[in-house]
Design a protein around this motif. Structure first.
Motif, PDB file in Angstrom:
ATOM      1  N   ILE A   1       0.266  20.161  18.822  1.00 51.69           N
ATOM      2  CA  ILE A   1       1.498  19.415  18.593  1.00 51.69           C
ATOM      3  C   ILE A   1       1.197  17.921  18.617  1.00 51.69           C
ATOM      4  N   VAL A   2       2.043  17.171  17.923  1.00 52.94           N
ATOM      5  CA  VAL A   2       1.889  15.726  17.868  1.00 52.94           C
ATOM      6  C   VAL A   2       3.263  15.114  17.689  1.00 52.94           C
ATOM      7  N   GLU A   3       3.477  13.951  18.312  1.00 55.21           N
ATOM      8  CA  GLU A   3       4.712  13.209  18.108  1.00 55.21           C
ATOM      9  C   GLU A   3       4.403  11.723  18.144  1.00 55.21           C
ATOM     10  N   LEU A   4       4.988  11.002  17.175  1.00 49.53           N
ATOM     11  CA  LEU A   4       4.766   9.565  17.042  1.00 49.53           C
ATOM     12  C   LEU A   4       6.095   8.847  16.877  1.00 49.53           C
ATOM     13  N   ASP A   5       6.145   7.627  17.407  1.00 48.12           N
ATOM     14  CA  ASP A   5       7.298   6.754  17.212  1.00 48.12           C
ATOM     15  C   ASP A   5       7.172   6.154  15.813  1.00 48.12           C
ATOM     16  N   LEU A   6       7.902   6.707  14.850  1.00 52.28           N
ATOM     17  CA  LEU A   6       7.767   6.277  13.463  1.00 52.28           C
ATOM     18  C   LEU A   6       8.261   4.849  13.268  1.00 52.28           C
ATOM     19  N   ASP A   7       9.314   4.477  13.983  1.00 52.92           N
ATOM     20  CA  ASP A   7       9.794   3.094  13.874  1.00 52.92           C
ATOM     21  C   ASP A   7       8.711   2.095  14.279  1.00 52.92           C
ATOM     22  N   ALA A   8       7.955   2.425  15.349  1.00 54.68           N
ATOM     23  CA  ALA A   8       6.888   1.521  15.797  1.00 54.68           C
ATOM     24  C   ALA A   8       5.757   1.461  14.778  1.00 54.68           C
ATOM     25  N   LEU A   9       5.415   2.595  14.171  1.00 54.22           N
ATOM     26  CA  LEU A   9       4.362   2.584  13.157  1.00 54.22           C
ATOM     27  C   LEU A   9       4.753   1.691  11.982  1.00 54.22           C
ATOM     28  N   ILE A  10       6.025   1.774  11.587  1.00 50.04           N
ATOM     29  CA  ILE A  10       6.488   0.940  10.470  1.00 50.04           C
ATOM     30  C   ILE A  10       6.513  -0.528  10.878  1.00 50.04           C
ATOM     31  N   GLU A  11       6.962  -0.793  12.102  1.00 47.62           N
ATOM     32  CA  GLU A  11       7.073  -2.170  12.571  1.00 47.62           C
ATOM     33  C   GLU A  11       5.712  -2.866  12.624  1.00 47.62           C
ATOM     34  N   PHE A  12       4.699  -2.170  13.127  1.00 40.24           N
ATOM     35  CA  PHE A  12       3.403  -2.814  13.330  1.00 40.24           C
ATOM     36  C   PHE A  12       2.420  -2.546  12.197  1.00 40.24           C
ATOM     37  N   GLY A  13       2.841  -1.809  11.187  1.00 39.58           N
ATOM     38  CA  GLY A  13       1.980  -1.590  10.036  1.00 39.58           C
ATOM     39  C   GLY A  13       1.995  -2.786   9.105  1.00 39.58           C
ATOM     40  N   ALA A  14       1.074  -2.798   8.187  1.00 37.00           N
ATOM     41  CA  ALA A  14       1.000  -3.888   7.211  1.00 37.00           C
ATOM     42  C   ALA A  14       2.232  -3.863   6.315  1.00 37.00           C
ATOM     43  N   GLN A  15       2.711  -5.051   5.957  1.00 40.96           N
ATOM     44  CA  GLN A  15       3.869  -5.126   5.077  1.00 40.96           C
ATOM     45  C   GLN A  15       3.577  -4.464   3.738  1.00 40.96           C
ATOM     46  N   HIS A  16       2.366  -4.617   3.280  1.00 39.28           N
ATOM     47  CA  HIS A  16       1.967  -4.006   2.017  1.00 39.28           C
ATOM     48  C   HIS A  16       0.567  -3.429   2.193  1.00 39.28           C
ATOM     49  N   ALA A  17       0.372  -2.220   1.761  1.00 36.92           N
ATOM     50  CA  ALA A  17      -0.948  -1.596   1.856  1.00 36.92           C
ATOM     51  C   ALA A  17      -1.914  -2.301   0.896  1.00 36.92           C
ATOM     52  N   THR A  18      -3.097  -2.619   1.404  1.00 34.05           N
ATOM     53  CA  THR A  18      -4.102  -3.306   0.585  1.00 34.05           C
ATOM     54  C   THR A  18      -5.179  -2.309   0.184  1.00 34.05           C
ATOM     55  N   PRO A  19      -5.340  -2.038  -1.088  1.00 29.02           N
ATOM     56  CA  PRO A  19      -6.373  -1.073  -1.499  1.00 29.02           C
ATOM     57  C   PRO A  19      -7.765  -1.677  -1.363  1.00 29.02           C
ATOM     58  N   HIS A  20      -8.701  -0.862  -0.971  1.00 26.66           N
ATOM     59  CA  HIS A  20     -10.087  -1.307  -0.852  1.00 26.66           C
ATOM     60  C   HIS A  20     -10.814  -0.980  -2.146  1.00 26.66           C
ATOM     61  N   PRO A  21     -11.573  -1.927  -2.661  1.00 25.19           N
ATOM     62  CA  PRO A  21     -12.298  -1.652  -3.917  1.00 25.19           C
ATOM     63  C   PRO A  21     -13.381  -0.605  -3.704  1.00 25.19           C
ATOM     64  N   LEU A  22     -13.611   0.182  -4.714  1.00 21.01           N
ATOM     65  CA  LEU A  22     -14.659   1.189  -4.644  1.00 21.01           C
ATOM     66  C   LEU A  22     -16.026   0.522  -4.792  1.00 21.01           C
ATOM     67  N   GLY A  23     -16.943   0.895  -3.903  1.00 19.62           N
ATOM     68  CA  GLY A  23     -18.286   0.324  -3.981  1.00 19.62           C
ATOM     69  C   GLY A  23     -19.056   0.876  -5.165  1.00 19.62           C
ATOM     70  N   THR A  24     -19.698  -0.011  -5.892  1.00 20.51           N
ATOM     71  CA  THR A  24     -20.479   0.412  -7.064  1.00 20.51           C
ATOM     72  C   THR A  24     -21.973   0.408  -6.801  1.00 20.51           C
ATOM     73  N   LEU A  25     -22.380  -0.205  -5.668  1.00 13.94           N
ATOM     74  CA  LEU A  25     -23.806  -0.277  -5.346  1.00 13.94           C
ATOM     75  C   LEU A  25     -24.168   0.854  -4.389  1.00 13.94           C
ATOM     76  N   PRO A  26     -25.433   1.228  -4.319  1.00  9.87           N
ATOM     77  CA  PRO A  26     -25.844   2.336  -3.467  1.00  9.87           C
ATOM     78  C   PRO A  26     -25.537   2.055  -1.986  1.00  9.87           C
ATOM     79  N   ALA A  27     -25.222   3.139  -1.262  1.00  9.66           N
ATOM     80  CA  ALA A  27     -24.968   3.042   0.174  1.00  9.66           C
ATOM     81  C   ALA A  27     -26.199   3.474   0.937  1.00  9.66           C
ATOM     82  N   ALA A  28     -26.283   2.970   2.167  1.00  6.23           N
ATOM     83  CA  ALA A  28     -27.371   3.368   3.073  1.00  6.23           C
ATOM     84  C   ALA A  28     -26.744   4.118   4.239  1.00  6.23           C
ATOM     85  N   THR A  29     -27.212   5.323   4.538  1.00  4.38           N
ATOM     86  CA  THR A  29     -26.648   6.125   5.617  1.00  4.38           C
ATOM     87  C   THR A  29     -27.673   6.309   6.719  1.00  4.38           C
TER      88      THR A  29
END
Length: 838
Positions: free
Chosen positions: A722-750
């Motif tokens: 089970i899980v419960e979250l205060d949705l009002d708080a998530l909205i209040e402290f979340g970013a005003q607008h979601a910022t998309p992250h660009p997709l990496g085109t260069l090789p990754a190192a793991t």
């Protein structure tokens, strides 16, 4: 409301070829909803028979049957086997001959009569009981026509017509604002409005006689609800010399049965009949048992009353009572008292036809869980002018059918105010509905509902609603009546153009996005009741207050929820009981969070007929507790079912945490997951959820698995996440607008990083330290292993993290990735004493 066609036809002209379907169609045209049809499902030949002789014949099974010879109007009598013994030679009975059909288990499966061999005879028909004919529940013996006052019926006559079994009824749904339609009078008027058939008002078919001697009635309501006196119209009449043992005539009995009421006794049947016909509930008292006159008042503290159903009821000071010199003798408008009940010894009857305040009656009926046909009508509003006519109608039927004599004793009291006139613009229906209505159509529609229409100067009218329509209070309600009676088919189906605006607010959009995200992840949205028990509040909101409902639907769940989890658990239990063993549920809804020591609620409830002013609205807002939007989820059974080549994957804590991560991404808010505890959750499998706020971390919820012992107690599986979250708080402290992250085109190192830390160190905090130390090149990091075994020092554990590095402008070298990894390890070492596992 069930409407027998024979009864409807008394007061409005029906065509010769009338059918149940055509009556339903006509009533639907004037705004009613079609519900059902009701018939007796009896088909002939069913005739009147006379018992000529019978011979008792004991059987080997211990039963004694009667071999009867019955005259059915044919040249030769019929031989019929009968198991009943409540008849004698010469009695007239109802005989169903071969080919007749009686009600069976279903309408499509009737009980067909045939000549058959039984107990050594060919039984050429059947002598019927009342239950077999659909006339009641009596089945201990056959139906004797003498018991219905029909001993003079000719032998061989059609018993279906004689008993009214050829009648049928339509059933319609009556909305709460149209209480007048809970009567044959109201439905007949509406049928006339729909078809143009001639309507005859049954209220005008009787002429009330004024009482000569006054039966004292006093209205003494010292605590009216919302300022409305409990009764403002009260009529009584007296009938003497009544024979209450006379049978109810079949025409009345069958009409009552088709209308959904069983036959009780002649006086009770008469009062019920008049209520159904005119819409005015009436009640009969044994005059000899009354002590003095009537006083209509509120109950005193500690008073009790035994009602007609034999229950002794503790009364509330809000209950409106009918009393005499002995005390309470009835719950006004709901149910009479046992002490003044009419019995077989009754000879003199006092008839009451009163009008009671709808709100008072509704509250009393709900408080005592005592809905009745009378309270159903009073709650919706009864014509305050019809009481004398209803009382007179009861008197006339008691005189006609019970042999009584009308007495001059009685009373008539009516201080009910006339309906206020409404100033009306005849052009308003066209302006409001968008359909051209002529003045003649508007005028005709208003007259059809019973209103009085007169000029008011200029182009305005004065419209006075009829007394049986308390719902007509302003011009717009009259507009609705014009649209209804002229015809809804005149209104075109045109999709309106949405007005320009800003659309949804940020919070509304976020709530919809949260719901869509969880649904897309495979969970099912549910809506649980917002009511819960004290035990659930103590479990999921320990030590915190909850709002107590003044009049809960279920006393066991009389609190407003502080958490969504009790409702989700109840939904899961219900689905499990119906065989749904794999569940992923979520709910988005409000919870009620009262402040400690604050008393909520108010007695200053505004009336429903007028908009409250700003001060009243402010007081109402202050009377309710703070409410916040929460989101909750529940997972049990298998998250992935067994498939060929793949075992089932059980639902658990990971599913609850995945839901948290999905919401985190959807709402653009970072939710920190750390080890936590909760009295209703499994120790060690509970996570506290928090977000970053300007004043520091803010707790916003909890996730985990339900305590196994609690799950067992609630008849749930061993593992319930089970899980419960205060949705009002998530909205209040979340970013005003979601910022998309660009997709990496260069090789990754793991690379992987294994750190040895003390056992009590939370893995989430170690991961956060690694991320902070590794810097901007670290693109992703996650925990992939938690090892606690041989090869490690005592009191230590090994946490392995999978790290992915990427630069936006170049291909990373292994050395650069290793340097960033070790920087993360160093940061974890500073904070938690972590060492790299070799």
């Amino acid at each position: 409301m069930r409407v027998p066609l024979s009864w409807l036809g008394e007061w409005v002209d029906l065509p010769d070829d009338v059918s149940l379907e055509s009556v339903h169609e006509a009533l639907v045209r004037v705004g009613f909803e079609e519900e059902d049809v009701h018939t007796f499902d009896v088909a002939g030949p069913v005739v009147v028979g006379r018992v000529l002789e019978f011979t008792p014949e004991p059987q080997s099974n211990g039963k004694t049957i009667n071999w009867c010879q019955v005259d059915v109007g044919e040249p030769e009598p019929r031989g019929i086997v009968c198991g009943a013994h409540n008849f004698a030679v010469g009695d007239k009975v109802v005989v169903t001959l071969p080919g007749a059909a009686l009600p069976g288990p279903t309408a499509s499966d009737p009980f067909v009569i045939a000549a058959r061999r039984t107990y050594g005879h060919i039984s050429d028909g059947m002598i019927a009981s009342a239950r077999e004919l659909g006339l009641g529940d009596e089945h201990s013996g056959i139906l004797r026509l003498a018991a219905l006052g029909l001993d003079d019926a000719p032998v061989g006559a059609d018993a279906i017509q004689l008993l009214g079994l050829d009648d049928a009824a339509v059933e319609i749904n009556v909305t709460p604002d149209r209480g007048y339609a809970l009567s044959i009078r109201g439905v007949a008027r509406e049928y006339s409005n729909s078809t143009g058939a001639t309507f005859r008002d049954p209220a005008l078919a009787v002429t009330p006689t004024a009482p000569v001697e006054i039966f004292p009635v006093r209205i003494d309501d010292m605590a009216p609800i919302r300022g409305a006196v409990g009764s403002r119209a009260f009529s009584t009449r007296v009938v003497r010399g009544v024979d209450v043992t006379r049978p109810t005539p079949p025409w009345m009995m069958t009409r009552l049965l088709l209308a959904g009421m069983r036959s009780v006794s002649l006086p009770v049947d008469i009062t019920n009949y008049v209520m159904l016909e005119l819409g005015q509930p009436t009640h009969g008292y044994d005059l000899a048992k009354l002590q003095g006159g009537f006083v209509v008042r509120r109950a005193a503290a500690g008073e009790k009353l035994e009602t007609l159903d034999g229950v002794v009821r503790a009364l509330s000071p809000e209950d409106l009572l009918i009393t005499d010199g002995s005390g309470p003798i009835g719950l006004a408008g709901v149910m009479g008292g046992a002490r003044t009940e009419i019995s077989d010894a009754t000879t003199d009857i006092l008839v009451e036809a009163a009008n009671f305040d709808p709100i008072s009656i509704a509250r009393t009926a709900r408080r005592h869980k005592l809905p009745s046909e009378a309270s159903r009508r009073f709650e919706r509003g009864v014509d305050p002018t019809i009481g004398p006519a209803a009382a007179q109608r009861v008197v006339e039927l008691l005189v006609e059918l019970a042999g009584g004599t009308a007495d001059p004793l009685g009373s008539t009291y009516n201080v009910f105010p006339a309906a206020p006139p409404i100033r009306f613009d005849p052009a308003q229906p066209a302006a409001a509905i968008g359909v051209e209505y002529s003045e003649a159509e508007v005028h005709e529609a208003l007259l059809a509902i019973g209103a009085e229409v007169s000029p008011a100067g200029g182009d305005r009218w004065t419209v006075t609603p009829p007394p049986w329509r308390p719902d007509l209070i302003d011009p717009l309600t009259l507009v609705e009546e014009v649209a209804r009676l002229v015809g809804y088919d005149r209104i075109p189906s045109v999709l309106p153009i949405a007005p320009p605006g800003r659309g949804l607010s940020r919070a509304q959009s976020a709530r919809r996005r949260a719901a869509a995200t969880l649904a897309a992840a495979g969970a099912t949205e549910v809506l649980a009741y917002p009511f819960t028990s004290a035990a659930m509040v103590a479990l999921f909101s320990p030590g915190l207050p909850a709002v107590q409902l003044a009049n809960p639907l279920d006393p066991q769940n009389g609190l407003l929820r502080r958490s969504l989890l009790p409702g989700l658990i109840e939904v899961a239990r219900r689905n499990l009981a119906r065989g749904m063993t794999d569940l992923a549920l979520f709910e988005i809804g409000t919870v009620f969070l009262p402040e400690p020591g604050v008393v909520y609620g108010t007695d200053a409830i505004p009336v429903g007929a007028a908009r409250p002013d700003d001060d009243a609205i402010a007081k109402l807002d202050a009377s309710i507790p703070p409410q916040r939007w929460h989101v909750g989820g529940l997972f049990l059974g298998d998250a992935l079912t067994k498939q060929p080549g793949a075992p089932a994957v059980a639902a658990g804590l990971t599913d609850a945490l995945d839901a948290v991560r999905q919401l985190s991404l959807a709402l653009a808010v970072d939710i920190a997951i750390t080890t936590g505890s909760h009295p209703g959750f499994h120790p060690g499998r509970t996570a506290s959820l928090s977000v970053a706020a300007p004043d520091g971390p803010r707790a916003v919820g909890v996730a985990g698995e339900l305590l196994p012992s609690l799950a067992h107690e609630l008849d749930l599986p061993h593992v319930v996440a089970i899980v419960e979250l205060d949705l009002d708080a998530l909205i209040e402290f979340g970013a005003q607008h979601a910022t998309p992250h660009p997709l990496g085109t260069l090789p990754a190192a793991t690379q992987d990083l294994s750190l040895v830390v003390p056992l009590e160190t939370p893995a989430g905090e170690v991961l956060a330290a690694v991320v902070a130390g590794a810097g901007a090149l670290l693109e992703d990091a996650r925990l992939v292993d938690d090892y606690r075994g041989s090869g490690l020092p005592g009191g230590r554990k090994s946490l392995t993290f999978a790290l992915r590095f990427r630069a936006p402008d170049r291909t990373l070298t292994a050395a650069e990735a290793s340097e960033a990894k070790l920087a993360g390890a160093a940061r974890a070492g500073e904070l938690f004493g972590a060492t790299v596992r070799q």
